[in-house]
Design an enzyme around this catalytic site. Structure first.
Site, mmCIF file in Angstrom:
data_model
loop_
_atom_site.group_PDB
_atom_site.id
_atom_site.type_symbol
_atom_site.label_atom_id
_atom_site.label_comp_id
_atom_site.label_asym_id
_atom_site.label_seq_id
_atom_site.Cartn_x
_atom_site.Cartn_y
_atom_site.Cartn_z
ATOM 1 N N HIS A 161 38.207 32.013 41.232
ATOM 2 C CA HIS A 161 37.710 33.370 40.822
ATOM 3 C C HIS A 161 37.308 33.338 39.309
ATOM 4 O O HIS A 161 36.197 33.482 38.968
ATOM 5 C CB HIS A 161 38.429 34.449 41.152
ATOM 6 C CG HIS A 161 38.842 34.301 42.633
ATOM 7 N ND1 HIS A 161 38.013 35.098 43.430
ATOM 8 C CD2 HIS A 161 39.917 33.939 43.297
ATOM 9 C CE1 HIS A 161 38.527 34.878 44.922
ATOM 10 N NE2 HIS A 161 39.667 34.294 44.698
HETATM 11 O O1 RIB Z 1 41.901 38.138 42.971
HETATM 12 C C1 RIB Z 1 41.611 37.080 42.232
HETATM 13 C C2 RIB Z 1 42.425 37.187 40.834
HETATM 14 O O2 RIB Z 1 43.661 37.513 41.095
HETATM 15 C C3 RIB Z 1 42.277 35.993 39.980
HETATM 16 O O3 RIB Z 1 42.231 36.421 38.549
HETATM 17 C C4 RIB Z 1 43.587 35.261 40.237
HETATM 18 O O4 RIB Z 1 43.840 34.515 39.132
HETATM 19 C C5 RIB Z 1 44.458 36.316 40.633
HETATM 20 O O5 RIB Z 1 44.812 36.765 39.162
#
Ligand code: RIB
Ligand code: CA
Length: 313
Positions: free
Chosen positions: A242
């Site tokens: 992500h």
């Molecule tokens: O939903 C994904 C996010 O939540 C990313 O930033 C992961 O590192 C967690 O923080």
């Protein structure tokens, strides 16, 4: 052209580590500070993890400060089930040798933005938005001085990854997200609608390992640990990273797609708390407050990430 100055606010987290490494391997960007937030794991661990990642990349010079220990209203919810107990399982990194700054992350954000020329600093939150919200509340003068906030968080077409309607970063601190999304600061949101397309494949992982340098090998180890969660959730060996999408967007906005929308955060319903309600079709006719990304040229993104991480020691 001088590099774009960014502050990374982060809760490492293997995917946060990839975002940091992509930024550190990219001369178009200058990471002027890193602030840690409680999220994937408590802030005592995320700040240590952030220092380990910076030292792995040969950048112990970059200032790091721990931020808030918990969300503004809700109790802290962490994600060891994804990232492991340390938050950075998958590769044994040395104990960081450079201490964190003896200041609070919120103050580091405020002081850095107030000392820089107006419009110079971009904030890149990769975790819950508590530090950002607290900085905006403590020193409202930073809002007009910020160039942009580009954050990983939220979801609309994909719903949520933590509840059916909320993505983790927003769910952990929806009240902070409400502060940020009503701040008037130019905002780009990189939701799971976009990041679910940022698919790391086994073939790419082998290319990363083939780089053979310490940072690439460590990143591959972190990815392999993170992969086991991806297997559980998606049932495949290919799974999304992500947070590096935030940095990828800064570097190559043309490989992303989206549109400006009005976005508001659910902070009352117990069922949909933390939902990012995106007016994608502008049915409310309200002035957009956010660029919402949805599309990504995945091969181009991962080619970029490989090339940039390969530049690191
Ligand atoms: O939903 C994904 C996010 O939540 C990313 O930033 C992961 O590192 C967690 O923080
Ligand atoms: Ca994160």
């Amino acid at each position: 052209m001088s590099p774009r100055k960014i502050i990374i606010d982060t809760d490492p987290g293997q995917d946060d580590a990839f975002a940091m490494l992509l930024a550190l391997g990219s001369p178009e960007l200058e990471v002027v500070a890193v602030t840690a937030i409680a999220g994937n794991v408590p802030v005592s661990k995320t700040e240590r993890n952030a220092r380990q990642i910076l030292e792995l990349a040969g950048r112990p010079d970059i200032r790091v400060a721990p931020g808030c220990t918990r969300p503004m209203v809700k109790p802290l919810k962490t994600a060891e089930y994804v990232h492991g107990d340390s938050g950075l399982e998958g590769w044994e990194l040395p104990e960081p040798s450079t201490p964190a700054l003896p200041v609070h992350g919120v103050d580091l954000i405020i002081d850095t933005v107030m000392a820089a020329p107006a419009g110079e600093i971009t904030l890149c939150p990769l975790g819950p938005l508590t530090n950002i919200a607290m900085a905006l509340i403590k020193e409202p003068r930073i809002a007009p001085r910020l160039r942009e906030i580009v954050l990983m968080g939220g979801g609309y077409f994909e719903g949520g990854n933590t509840t059916p309607s909320a993505e983790f970063n927003i769910f952990v601190d929806p009240h902070a997200a409400h502060v940020v999304f009503t701040s008037g600061v130019p905002l780009t949101m990189v939701p799971i609608d976009c990041t679910y397309k940022a698919i790391l494949t086994p073939a790419w992982l082998e290319r990363l390992k083939a780089v053979g340098k310490r940072t690439a090998l460590a990143a591959a180890g972190l990815a392999e640990f993170y992969q086991r969660y991806g297997n559980q959730k998606f049932g495949t060996d290919s799974y999304p990273l992500h947070d590096p999408c935030v940095i990828g967007y800064l570097l190559r906005p043309g490989i992303f797609g989206g549109r400006k929308c009005f976005v508001e955060i659910e902070i009352t319903s117990p069922v949909t708390m933390g939902a990012t309600v995106v007016d994608w079709w502008n049915v409310t006719k309200r002035e957009p407050n956010c660029m919402v990304l949805r599309d990504l040229d995945n091969p181009a993104f991962y080619d970029l990430m490989l090339e940039r991480i390969a530049r690191l020691p």
